[in-house]
Write an enzyme that holds these catalytic residues in place. Structure first.
Site, PDB file in Angstrom:
ATOM      1  N   GLU A   9     -19.732  22.620 -13.881  1.00 36.53           N
ATOM      2  CA  GLU A   9     -20.092  21.282 -14.367  1.00 36.53           C
ATOM      3  C   GLU A   9     -19.174  20.205 -13.793  1.00 36.53           C
ATOM      4  O   GLU A   9     -19.614  19.115 -13.415  1.00 36.53           O
ATOM      5  CB  GLU A   9     -20.037  21.243 -15.897  1.00 36.53           C
ATOM      6  CG  GLU A   9     -21.168  22.033 -16.535  1.00 36.53           C
ATOM      7  CD  GLU A   9     -20.979  22.153 -18.041  1.00 36.53           C
ATOM      8  OE1 GLU A   9     -21.609  21.374 -18.768  1.00 36.53           O
ATOM      9  OE2 GLU A   9     -20.191  23.007 -18.477  1.00 36.53           O
ATOM     10  N   SER A  57     -15.347  26.446 -26.784  1.00 42.21           N
ATOM     11  CA  SER A  57     -15.570  25.201 -27.517  1.00 42.21           C
ATOM     12  C   SER A  57     -14.548  25.103 -28.633  1.00 42.21           C
ATOM     13  O   SER A  57     -14.129  26.107 -29.201  1.00 42.21           O
ATOM     14  CB  SER A  57     -16.988  25.201 -28.087  1.00 42.21           C
ATOM     15  OG  SER A  57     -17.053  24.375 -29.232  1.00 42.21           O
ATOM     16  N   LYS A  62     -19.153  29.901 -28.079  1.00 36.91           N
ATOM     17  CA  LYS A  62     -19.442  29.274 -26.790  1.00 36.91           C
ATOM     18  C   LYS A  62     -18.586  29.791 -25.632  1.00 36.91           C
ATOM     19  O   LYS A  62     -17.406  30.069 -25.785  1.00 36.91           O
ATOM     20  CB  LYS A  62     -19.250  27.756 -26.888  1.00 36.91           C
ATOM     21  CG  LYS A  62     -20.304  27.027 -27.679  1.00 36.91           C
ATOM     22  CD  LYS A  62     -21.714  27.172 -27.111  1.00 36.91           C
ATOM     23  CE  LYS A  62     -21.909  26.376 -25.846  1.00 36.91           C
ATOM     24  NZ  LYS A  62     -22.082  24.941 -26.096  1.00 36.91           N
ATOM     25  N   HIS A  80     -40.688  23.952  -8.137  1.00 32.87           N
ATOM     26  CA  HIS A  80     -40.880  23.164  -9.370  1.00 32.87           C
ATOM     27  C   HIS A  80     -40.198  23.830 -10.568  1.00 32.87           C
ATOM     28  O   HIS A  80     -40.651  23.660 -11.703  1.00 32.87           O
ATOM     29  CB  HIS A  80     -42.371  22.966  -9.688  1.00 32.87           C
ATOM     30  CG  HIS A  80     -43.195  22.527  -8.522  1.00 32.87           C
ATOM     31  ND1 HIS A  80     -43.431  21.208  -8.224  1.00 32.87           N
ATOM     32  CD2 HIS A  80     -43.815  23.252  -7.545  1.00 32.87           C
ATOM     33  CE1 HIS A  80     -44.184  21.134  -7.128  1.00 32.87           C
ATOM     34  NE2 HIS A  80     -44.411  22.363  -6.691  1.00 32.87           N
ATOM     35  N   SER A 112       0.830  -1.214   0.000  1.00 30.16           N
ATOM     36  CA  SER A 112       0.000   0.000   0.000  1.00 30.16           C
ATOM     37  C   SER A 112       0.861   1.260   0.000  1.00 30.16           C
ATOM     38  O   SER A 112       0.341   2.356   0.125  1.00 30.16           O
ATOM     39  CB  SER A 112      -0.913  -0.012   1.229  1.00 30.16           C
ATOM     40  OG  SER A 112      -0.155  -0.177   2.415  1.00 30.16           O
TER      41      SER A 112
HETATM   42  N1  ARG Z   1      -1.102  -1.383   5.496  1.00 33.84           N
HETATM   43  C1  ARG Z   1      -2.004  -1.920   6.455  1.00 33.84           C
HETATM   44  C2  ARG Z   1      -3.352  -1.187   6.391  1.00 33.84           C
HETATM   45  O1  ARG Z   1      -3.425  -0.226   5.750  1.00 33.84           O
HETATM   46  C3  ARG Z   1      -1.427  -1.779   7.809  1.00 33.84           C
HETATM   47  C4  ARG Z   1      -1.918  -2.750   8.817  1.00 33.84           C
HETATM   48  C5  ARG Z   1      -1.452  -4.103   8.504  1.00 33.84           C
HETATM   49  N2  ARG Z   1      -1.692  -5.032   9.553  1.00 33.84           N
HETATM   50  C6  ARG Z   1      -1.589  -6.327   9.307  1.00 33.84           C
HETATM   51  N3  ARG Z   1      -1.809  -7.116  10.298  1.00 33.84           N
HETATM   52  N4  ARG Z   1      -1.299  -6.788   8.132  1.00 33.84           N
HETATM   53  O2  ARG Z   1      -4.332  -1.595   6.930  1.00 33.84           O
END
Ligand code: ARG
Length: 469
Positions: free
Chosen positions: A289, A276, A282, A155, A22
């Site tokens: 939007e 445009s 335009k 309305h 992550s």
């Molecule tokens: N990157 C993980 C999350 O965002 C951190 C926690 C991970 N804990 C674990 N037991 N794998 O949730």
């Protein structure tokens, strides 16, 4: 080797590393992670859980790492999974065994939610300030259009005359509620989870209050299992942000309508419009939007979060790693929309004459005409019927109510005198509605004053919170 690699005999498959990692989105929590670790390790030293010298060394090294990250000198490793492992790995690479003591009495499960709460708290403050700026723009705009008469609609049919100030102050109320909602969300985010461990707390004598105080939290979580698995604050923020976007989107839709040739109530500034590629004439309200369009993705984040959480048994599950991208995207989107929307609003040119003219059509004073008859003694329901007939007559004869001659008026009811013309003027229709919350100048002026005080209190309150971060 992985920091958790002891019980494994094989490396994780490359595809699993990529899938699990992550770091590409949680690296933005580096500061929260480091500050959280510093508070934790200071407490460990203070409590004698680790050697105070090691604690100091870890704290100083973490500060060096923070500086290096901010100077762009650190490359995170996707293989090290997330921001927590990356920073711990860097720490250990710099100070060896002392660094290996940082994670004593802590789990990534309570660590990640600590970081996330700190991040969310900070962003609630930022978004609050942005809404305060937008709200102040609305107050200023309202102040200068207390007497700008325009039609109010139901309305999407012209209904009764109001003022532009009154219309703008309606939006102000929505954003004021958004501020209040964010403050409530802040309160429920401001709870410190460290000490929950993986799920069952810890045997180390942690001083959780010390950590909470140091990190500017006003409370600690009450239950270790809830501490690691509660994401209500994230869902609540996404819900607050969705409502903010819904408000911005309604407002946008209205401005788009008003800028059409058919309404012609406003002109957007060139700096906030686009052309445009084919039609030379335009001038399009793209900003409004896009704000309306981006509302969908923020709702998407809310639904994503609710869905991630709905089937999870206690306590932490890896599914929860999906919480961050949704929240980050919602935050980024709202933070992008608010300032550009405010800039657009500030530079709009309101075509007062067109608004006034539109308010004069559509029989917007018909209710007042009926009220006139009531004042002269007629029951309201009868008056409603009489004026209904009058409107029909006017429609056939292409006249407005005030264009009827005294004789024509009398043909509908003997009690109509010449004082009616004054009574049903647009100005009188508006100024008569002095009821608190109504469109009359005094009423709107007083809600502008209340609004100013309210915004000031939100803004001061949030900046005092941000100083703690
Ligand atoms: N990157 C993980 C999350 O965002 C951190 C926690 C991970 N804990 C674990 N037991 N794998 O949730």
């Amino acid at each position: 080797m992985k920091l958790w690699g002891g019980r494994f005999e094989k490396n994780t498959d490359k595809s699993v590393d990529d899938f699990n990692s992550s770091i590409r989105f949680d690296s933005r929590m580096y500061k929260q992670d480091i500050l959280g670790s510093i508070a934790h390790v200071r407490m460990l030293g203070y409590q004698g859980i680790i050697d105070p010298e090691d604690s100091n060394l870890i704290q100083n090294t973490l500060l060096d790492i923070l500086k290096d990250i901010e100077d762009g000198k650190v490359e995170f490793e996707p293989d090290a999974e997330d921001i927590h492992m990356n920073i711990e790995k860097i720490l250990i690479s710099r100070i060896g065994d002392a660094g290996r003591k940082l994670h004593t009495g802590r789990s990534r499960n309570d660590q990640v939610v600590l970081d996330f709460r700190m991040y969310v708290k900070d962003e609630i403050c930022n978004i609050t300030q942005m809404i305060c700026t937008l709200s102040e723009t609305l107050l200023d705009l309202s102040e200068s259009h207390l007497d700008t008469i325009m039609p109010g609609y139901t309305h999407l049919q012209r209904a009764q005359p109001v003022t532009l100030a009154h219309h703008m102050m309606a939006y102000f109320q929505m954003f004021a509620r958004d501020l209040d909602r964010l403050a409530g969300c802040y309160k429920r985010t401001d709870i410190m989870p460290l000490g929950s461990g993986a799920l069952a707390g810890t045997t180390y004598p942690l001083d959780r209050y010390m950590v909470a105080k140091e990190l500017g939290f006003s409370q600690i979580t009450e239950n270790s299992m809830d501490g690691v698995s509660d994401r209500d604050f994230a869902i609540e923020l996404a819900s607050c942000l969705s409502i903010i976007m819904m408000h911005l989107s309604r407002f946008s839709a209205e401005l788009i309508l008003w800028s059409s040739g058919e309404f012609d109530f406003i002109e957007m500034d060139d700096a906030y419009s686009t052309g445009s590629s084919i039609m030379p004439q335009k001038k399009n309200p793209d900003v409004a939007e896009l704000v309306r369009g981006k509302t969908g993705r923020v709702y998407g984040s809310l639904i994503a979060l609710l869905t991630v959480m709905k089937g999870l048994p206690l306590a932490y599950n890896k599914d929860m790693q999906e919480d961050k991208e949704a929240v980050f995207d919602a935050i980024d989107t709202v933070k992008m929309c608010l300032p550009v929307f405010t800039g657009m609003l500030k530079t709009i040119r309101f075509k007062k004459e067109n608004m006034y003219k539109a308010a004069g059509g559509g029989f917007t004073n018909a209710t007042d005409m009926a009220d006139y008859l009531v004042k002269k003694g007629m029951p309201f329901r009868t008056a409603h019927e009489v004026i209904g007939k009058m409107v029909l007559y006017c429609t056939h004869n292409k006249k407005t109510l005030e264009e009827l001659t005294p004789a024509e008026l009398k043909s509908f009811s003997e009690i109509i005198g010449e004082d009616v013309y004054e009574y049903i003027s647009l100005e009188a229709c508006v100024s008569g509605r002095k009821v608190p919350g109504g469109p009359a100048r005094e009423a709107v002026k007083s809600s502008i004053e209340k609004g100013r005080a309210l915004i000031k209190s939100f803004s001061v309150n949030m900046s005092s919170k941000q100083e703690l971060l």
